[in-house]
Enzyme design. Structure first.
Site, short mmCIF file in Angstrom:
data_model
loop_
_atom_site.label_atom_id
_atom_site.label_comp_id
_atom_site.label_asym_id
_atom_site.label_seq_id
_atom_site.Cartn_x
_atom_site.Cartn_y
_atom_site.Cartn_z
N TYR A 114 -14.70 -2.93 8.82
CA TYR A 114 -13.28 -2.59 8.70
C TYR A 114 -12.55 -2.92 10.00
CZ TYR A 114 -9.00 0.13 8.14
OH TYR A 114 -7.67 0.52 8.08
N LYS A 154 -9.72 -5.83 10.53
CA LYS A 154 -8.39 -5.39 10.95
C LYS A 154 -7.96 -6.15 12.21
CE LYS A 154 -5.94 -2.50 9.42
NZ LYS A 154 -4.86 -2.65 8.41
N GLY A 180 0.84 -1.21 0.00
CA GLY A 180 0.00 0.00 0.00
C GLY A 180 0.86 1.24 0.00
N GLY A 181 2.02 1.14 -0.66
CA GLY A 181 3.04 2.18 -0.56
C GLY A 181 2.69 3.53 -1.14
N ARG A 182 1.56 3.62 -1.84
CA ARG A 182 1.14 4.92 -2.37
C ARG A 182 0.00 5.51 -1.54
NH1 ARG A 182 4.32 7.77 -4.42
NH2 ARG A 182 2.96 8.77 -5.95
N GLY A 183 -0.27 4.90 -0.41
CA GLY A 183 -1.29 5.45 0.49
C GLY A 183 -0.76 6.65 1.25
N PHE A 184 -1.65 7.27 2.01
CA PHE A 184 -1.33 8.51 2.73
C PHE A 184 -0.14 8.35 3.68
CE2 PHE A 184 -2.80 11.01 6.66
CZ PHE A 184 -1.95 12.07 6.38
N ALA A 185 -0.28 7.53 4.71
CA ALA A 185 0.79 7.35 5.69
C ALA A 185 1.98 6.62 5.08
CB ALA A 185 0.28 6.59 6.91
#
Length: 564
Positions: free
Chosen positions: A158, A162, A13-18
């Site tokens: 969600y 998680k 998910g390397g293009r996500g926000f965090a």
């Protein structure tokens, strides 16, 4: 320092926000080369990324992009092969309450990551979890600690999935030498966020940011995004350390915060005021909003497949907005060596500065009359109903009140009431006409006869208006008879329903219910036109439905032809 070309880490998910902030931090520290794994077929850099560390690292081979879907085991294996560390940050949109999607990514996808790590002898796995894994949606959490158990029922799908993913990662600790831990960052904010600040600004521009849901006293822990990235690095370094330190850190979950609890609505106010918008002030009880949220959620379940956007107003979100949620980061400080590197106020300052394009003064100003004014003819009626001439509006309301108590309340018929009004008006005009121009020092201004006469121009405009309305009605009937304009059909059906409803009520009810509603409804629509239009389009997205969509709605059991 060992050659970074020989030591790789993976950020899912390397293009996500965090995740973007973590990637930047890892590149700066030069401990590892960074493999960025995400859903897109290729990486699309923003201008500042192209010119910054990320762009340079990609050009030099110190970073690489891998297209990966967590649900595809072969793609996960390819991304993890040869890596020493995996930062598992990928997750679907938490605002979509879709259990099937969340389970496939958060649970099955996490299983694929764990299996790939054990297969290719990855040494360390850091999983990005959420504080919501211990939140039941009912009871607030004050200074929560990691010893809290998972609730029997979570706030949404969600959080539930998680928690399942987190449990799998903790259970995998020690398998084939793999060391794992889970990071639970609380309410992440900062530059680059495409959800929190843009949503707040959109609400402010729509007039919705004036409202506080609940009593406004619920406390929250927010975490600046750079502190979240720093916590991941701290966790990896702790697991990489020798001896008892790594054993102490491994197999555990950690709450990550800025360690500065603040009232939830105060935090929102600081962002809004910082961008030039109004601070929320009007409090609406959660008990009032919850039934509306349940209704909106049900409507979305029906109309979601036909293009309705995901609603912001959901029961799970209201519970999040009204409950206290603060967490203790002492364990992360003790075992990971984590402490915030950016204070809350500094984080807020950087966040506000990064959204300078959303400031209130840049809001495009509306020109021309509102839709409500146009609908009401932009004349005397509009000035009255839209409160543009307050004296006229108050006078009209006073006249209606007098009329109600004098003629309607006693139970007279419509003809009798109108007759009495005309008698009173005649007596008033007769007395007014007989009064001298001056009496006891007072001047009486006479009403000119022209006020009661239709001018030639007014007569012509009235005739044209009637003819235009008639022609428009005929055109609408022709369009409806052709069977193509579904939007017009629904509009006319709704209008006729409203007219029939008004015609069925008594004169007393008309004065008590319809007239006050008309004053309030037109006033609200005039002030919050964009917001009302947006809500109507969201709840009743008829104009976005094609004819086959409408047919499916009207008869969901009839299969459509292939050409549809």
């Amino acid at each position: 320092m060992a050659s970074t070309q020989e030591r790789w880490c993976v950020v899912t998910g390397g293009r996500g926000f965090a995740a973007r902030h973590l990637v930047e931090m890892l590149i700066r520290y030069e401990i590892y080369s960074v493999r960025i794994a995400d859903l897109g077929p290729d990486i699309k850099l923003e201008t500042h990324e192209e010119k910054g560390n990320l762009g340079q690292a990609l050009r030099l081979g110190r970073a690489q992009y891998v297209s990966m879907d967590l649900r595809d085991k072969s793609q996960v294996n390819k991304a993890c092969e040869g890596a020493e560390v995996v930062f598992h940050m990928a997750a679907p949109d938490s605002s979509i309450n879709n259990y099937k999607l969340h389970h496939s990514v958060n649970v099955l996808g996490t299983k694929n990551v764990i299996e790939a790590c054990t297969k290719y002898n990855v040494k360390r796995l850091i999983y990005t979890s959420s504080p919501s894994v211990v939140f039941d949606g009912i009871h607030g959490i004050y200074n929560g600690e990691e010893s809290m158990p998972y609730p029997s029922k979570h706030n949404d799908s969600y959080s539930e999935t998680k928690a399942e993913g987190e449990a799998l990662v903790i259970k995998a600790n020690g398998v084939n030498g793999l060391l794992t831990c889970c990071i639970r960052p609380s309410s992440i904010f900062g530059p680059g966020d495409k959800l929190l600040v843009p949503s707040l600004v959109a609400a402010a521009r729509a007039g919705k940011s004036k409202f506080i849901i609940g009593d406004g006293t619920n406390m929250y822990d927010f975490t600046y995004v750079e502190n979240v990235a720093h916590a991941h690095v701290c966790a990896e370094r702790a697991l990489a350390s020798d001896g008892s330190a790594s054993k102490k850190a491994a197999g555990e979950a950690y709450f990550i915060t800025n360690m500065e609890p603040i009232k939830f609505w105060e935090f929102m106010s600081l962002i809004l005021v910082g961008l030039g918008y109004e601070r929320p002030k009007i409090k609406i009880p959660a008990t009032v909003m919850m039934p509306i949220a349940h209704m909106v959620e049900r409507v979305y379940k029906i109309l979601g497949p036909y293009g309705m956007k995901v609603p912001q107003l959901t029961p799970s979100r209201i519970r999040l907005l009204t409950c206290t949620r603060t967490f203790n980061s002492a364990k992360a400080n003790d075992r990971l060596g984590y402490s915030p590197i950016v204070p809350l106020q500094e984080g807020l300052k950087r966040t506000i500065e990064s959204y300078s394009d959303l400031r209130a003064e840049l809001l495009p100003r509306k020109e021309g009359p509102s839709k409500a004014a146009v609908f009401l003819g932009n004349g005397l009626v509009a000035d009255t109903l839209l409160w543009r001439d307050r004296r006229l509006t108050l006078t009209t309301m006073l006249g209606l009140v007098v009329f109600y108590f004098s003629f309607v309340l006693p139970g007279t018929t419509m003809i009798t009431a109108i007759s009495k009004v005309l008698i009173c008006a005649s007596i008033f005009l007769f007395v007014h006409g007989k009064l001298p121009d001056h009496l006891l020092g007072y001047t009486f201004e006479k009403i000119p006869e022209s006020k009661f006469n239709f001018s030639e121009e007014m007569t012509r405009r009235t005739a044209l208006s009637v003819a235009s309305s008639w022609n428009s009605a005929v055109d609408n009937l022709k369009s409806i008879s052709s069977g193509n304009d579904w939007m017009l059909f629904f509009k006319m059906a709704l209008s006729l329903f409203i007219v029939s409803w008004i015609g069925s009520i008594s004169l007393a009810n008309f004065f008590v219910k319809v007239i006050p509603f008309t004053f309030v409804a037109f006033y609200i629509y005039d002030r919050y036109e964009d917001e009302v239009d947006r809500i109507v389009k969201t709840v009743f997205p008829i104009e976005r439905l094609s004819n086959p969509d409408v047919l499916r709605l009207l008869n969901p059991f009839k299969p459509l032809d292939k050409h549809d």
